[in-house]
Design a protein around this motif. Structure first.
Motif, short mmCIF file in Angstrom:
data_model
loop_
_atom_site.label_atom_id
_atom_site.label_comp_id
_atom_site.label_asym_id
_atom_site.label_seq_id
_atom_site.Cartn_x
_atom_site.Cartn_y
_atom_site.Cartn_z
N CYS A 1 0.86 -1.18 0.00
CA CYS A 1 0.00 0.00 0.00
C CYS A 1 0.90 1.23 0.00
O CYS A 1 1.59 1.50 0.98
CB CYS A 1 -0.91 0.01 1.23
SG CYS A 1 -1.88 1.53 1.30
N TYR B 1 2.29 -5.83 3.21
CA TYR B 1 1.48 -6.69 4.08
C TYR B 1 1.42 -8.11 3.52
O TYR B 1 1.53 -8.33 2.32
CB TYR B 1 0.05 -6.14 4.18
CG TYR B 1 0.03 -4.75 4.79
CD1 TYR B 1 0.04 -4.57 6.17
CD2 TYR B 1 0.02 -3.61 3.98
CE1 TYR B 1 0.05 -3.30 6.73
CE2 TYR B 1 0.02 -2.33 4.53
CZ TYR B 1 0.04 -2.19 5.91
OH TYR B 1 0.05 -0.93 6.46
N CYS C 1 0.02 4.20 2.66
CA CYS C 1 0.60 4.24 4.02
C CYS C 1 2.06 3.81 4.00
O CYS C 1 2.74 3.87 5.03
CB CYS C 1 -0.23 3.41 5.00
SG CYS C 1 -0.30 1.66 4.65
N CYS D 1 -4.12 1.28 6.74
CA CYS D 1 -4.73 2.61 6.60
C CYS D 1 -6.17 2.53 6.10
O CYS D 1 -6.82 3.56 5.92
CB CYS D 1 -3.89 3.48 5.66
SG CYS D 1 -3.95 3.00 3.93
N SER E 1 -7.21 1.91 3.21
CA SER E 1 -7.46 2.32 1.82
C SER E 1 -8.05 1.13 1.08
O SER E 1 -7.78 -0.03 1.40
CB SER E 1 -6.16 2.76 1.14
OG SER E 1 -5.28 1.65 0.94
N CYS F 1 -6.58 -2.26 2.83
CA CYS F 1 -5.27 -2.25 3.50
C CYS F 1 -5.51 -2.31 5.01
O CYS F 1 -6.25 -1.48 5.55
CB CYS F 1 -4.51 -0.98 3.12
SG CYS F 1 -3.06 -0.72 4.17
#
Ligand code: ZN
Length: 269
Positions: A38, A45, A41, A77, A79, A74
């Motif tokens: 992501c 992950y 941020c 964050c 998103s 995500c």
């Protein structure tokens, strides 16, 4: 109202926001890995979280921008795939938003923080829904009654809003009016490439019926291939940009968990 909403109502807003921030931080740490990335941020992950609804109409009409996606949120964050697609677009087109006057309707928090960082001025506004936390700088705004002068903003971002509004042409006109000449509006909606004409029926008002016909309890239509024509009818010049036109390769599409079928609707004045 469910238990979570009731609990949220009991908490002071500042405490709720602090808890949410802490939760996202810990959640992000827990899911760190190298499967997904992501860029909003800035972390990688092992897993993105599932999001969206699994409803027959969404699958039948192959609605883009809706439906259940197993890896889309995500954990750090929150998103979603749309935000990461738009972030990719903005990174390639910094002139669209850097040092500009920006209006962000129903602001996605992670994308909003990103735009705010580079904007000359940034206004985030939304019609409030109970049970949601909004950042402190998000103000109450009605798209049909925008309190701004004509030709005011260089960039308007208004995603997944128009499908909630019966008078969507009025909303488009209002957005057009406050956009500066040669300004840009990003106006994402859920839409079906299988529908030539937008499907709407304002006699359908019950939440369960709207869910059945339009894919969400508070949607009043499903846009079809004619969506750009609607925008053009109020004056916008519209282009569609697909991820492949942004030179996102297969590996990046996967790691960013972007939907290759989702195009960006870019409406210019
Ligand atoms: Zn993130």
């Amino acid at each position: 109202m469910n238990l979570l909403c009731q609990l949220k109502k009991q908490l002071p807003l500042s405490l709720g926001i602090a808890i949410r921030k802490e939760f996202l931080y810990l959640n992000g740490l827990f899911f760190r890995g190298n499967q997904f990335e992501c860029r909003l941020c800035g972390h990688q992950y092992r897993k993105f979280l599932a999001g969206g609804f699994d409803l027959p109409v969404i699958n039948e009409l192959q609605i883009i921008g809706g439906g259940r996606r197993p890896s889309t949120i995500c954990p750090g964050c929150h998103s979603n795939d749309r935000e990461r697609l738009l972030h990719y677009y903005f990174e390639q087109n910094p002139a669209v938003f850097t040092k500009k006057d920006i209006l962000h309707i129903a602001p996605e928090p992670a994308l909003g923080r990103y735009l705010q960082k580079y904007a000359k001025s940034y206004i985030g506004g939304v019609k409030y829904y109970e049970g949601f936390y909004y950042p402190p700088n998000v103000q109450l705004l009605d798209v049909l009654a925008l309190p701004f002068p004509e030709n005011h903003f260089d960039l308007i971002v208004c995603n997944h809003v128009l499908e909630h509004i019966e008078e969507d042409l009025e909303a488009m006109k209002a957005l057009y009016k406050v956009l500066k000449p040669s300004g840009t509006a990003i106006l994402q909606v859920p839409w079906s490439p299988l529908l030539q004409q937008t499907k709407e029926d304002f006699s359908i008002t019950l939440p369960a019926e709207r869910e059945k016909y339009f894919g969400q309890f508070d949607h009043v239509r499903v846009y079809g291939q004619d969506y750009p024509k609607r925008l053009e009818s109020v004056g916008f010049k519209v282009s569609k940009v697909y991820p492949k036109q942004l030179s996102i390769n297969e590996a990046a599409l996967k790691s960013l968990a972007i939907n290759p079928k989702e195009c960006i609707f870019i409406a210019e004045k």
